[in-house]
Motif scaffolding. Structure first.
Motif, short mmCIF file in Angstrom:
data_model
loop_
_atom_site.label_atom_id
_atom_site.label_comp_id
_atom_site.label_asym_id
_atom_site.label_seq_id
_atom_site.Cartn_x
_atom_site.Cartn_y
_atom_site.Cartn_z
N GLN A 147 0.85 -1.20 0.00
CA GLN A 147 0.00 0.00 0.00
C GLN A 147 0.88 1.24 0.00
O GLN A 147 1.63 1.48 0.93
CB GLN A 147 -0.92 -0.01 1.23
N GLU A 178 0.19 4.03 10.00
CA GLU A 178 0.95 2.77 9.93
C GLU A 178 0.03 1.56 10.08
O GLU A 178 0.15 0.59 9.33
CB GLU A 178 2.02 2.73 11.02
N ASN A 179 -0.87 1.62 11.05
CA ASN A 179 -1.79 0.50 11.27
C ASN A 179 -2.76 0.33 10.12
O ASN A 179 -3.10 -0.79 9.73
CB ASN A 179 -2.57 0.71 12.59
N TYR A 180 -3.22 1.46 9.58
CA TYR A 180 -4.15 1.44 8.45
C TYR A 180 -3.51 0.74 7.25
O TYR A 180 -4.10 -0.16 6.65
CB TYR A 180 -4.52 2.89 8.11
N ILE A 181 -2.27 1.12 6.95
CA ILE A 181 -1.54 0.51 5.83
C ILE A 181 -1.32 -0.98 6.09
O ILE A 181 -1.53 -1.82 5.21
CB ILE A 181 -0.22 1.26 5.55
N LYS A 182 -0.94 -1.30 7.31
CA LYS A 182 -0.69 -2.70 7.68
C LYS A 182 -1.96 -3.54 7.51
O LYS A 182 -1.94 -4.66 6.99
CB LYS A 182 -0.21 -2.76 9.14
N ASP A 183 -3.09 -2.99 7.95
CA ASP A 183 -4.37 -3.71 7.84
C ASP A 183 -4.76 -3.93 6.38
O ASP A 183 -5.26 -5.00 6.02
CB ASP A 183 -5.49 -2.95 8.57
N GLU A 185 -2.70 -4.13 3.84
CA GLU A 185 -1.77 -5.11 3.26
C GLU A 185 -2.12 -6.53 3.72
O GLU A 185 -2.10 -7.47 2.92
CB GLU A 185 -0.33 -4.74 3.63
N THR A 186 -2.50 -6.67 4.98
CA THR A 186 -2.89 -7.99 5.51
C THR A 186 -4.15 -8.51 4.81
O THR A 186 -4.27 -9.69 4.50
CB THR A 186 -3.13 -7.91 7.03
N THR A 190 -4.86 -3.52 -1.51
CA THR A 190 -3.79 -2.53 -1.65
C THR A 190 -3.81 -1.87 -3.02
O THR A 190 -4.32 -2.44 -3.99
CB THR A 190 -2.42 -3.19 -1.43
#
Length: 201
Positions: A147, A178-183, A185-186, A190
């Motif tokens: 992302q 950071e958490n938004y992007i991580k979520d 991507e998980t 993306t």
């Protein structure tokens, strides 16, 4: 022995400059058609430059192209050209914009959809359709959901219906970003997808 790395569509050479600053044992090559970029890149003593496939007589251990493949009118012909340039254990790393982009897939922002489907992109890919094309010529070793844009950009699209992000939102949502992007991507929702390929043995 030192490795040869080729970037196709290297533009101003930001990626190659980064690699050169981290590891000067890799021989770096650029394939770029834009005249201005070619002239700028020729000033870099550590970089070998080409402007078409016919000039290239070498084999490469790593071939990269980022946000290039979606511009290619004849993807299969392009992939065959690349296959000829691969050393036996070569890896290809490519990145394309993804149809699983959250602003299309989750939020369905009409203005963004019009912005995304641009005429200079003859093709748009999901990870599934991209893998189907690549499977004909290569082994897809790894798929990375990546992302690029954060929460402030997406909120800006949802509120203002236009690109550019928002400085104020960016300063407010620092840790959320950071958490938004991580979520994203998980969950594989993306704006970009990266694939790592190897040659058939």
């Amino acid at each position: 022995s030192s490795k040869n790395l080729l970037e196709i569509g290297s533009g101003e050479g930001f990626f190659l400059r980064l690699i050169n600053s981290k590891n000067n044992k890799i021989n770096l090559f650029s394939l770029e058609k834009d005249t201005l970029s070619i002239n700028n890149n020729k000033k870099l003593k550590w970089l070998y430059t080409f402007n078409n496939f016919r000039q290239i007589k070498k084999k490469f251990d790593i071939i990269c192209f980022f946000h290039v493949f979606e511009h290619i009118l004849k993807p299969q012909e392009f992939l065959i050209e690349i296959k000829k340039l691969m050393s036996p254990n070569a890896k290809i790393i490519l990145e394309v914009p993804s149809l699983f982009d959250p602003i299309i897939n989750l939020y369905e922002v009409k203005e963004y959809i019009n912005f995304f489907f641009q005429s200079q992109h003859p093709y748009t890919y999901s990870s599934n359709s991209l893998k189907r094309i690549l499977d004909k010529n290569f082994v897809v070793e790894n798929i990375i959901y990546f992302q690029r844009y954060g929460i402030e950009n997406h909120l800006s699209w949802l509120i203002k219906k236009e690109p550019g992000g928002d400085k104020k939102l960016n300063s407010i949502y620092k840790s959320a970003k950071e958490n938004y992007i991580k979520d994203l991507e998980t969950s594989q929702n993306t704006d970009s997808v990266i694939m790592v390929l190897s040659n058939y043995k």
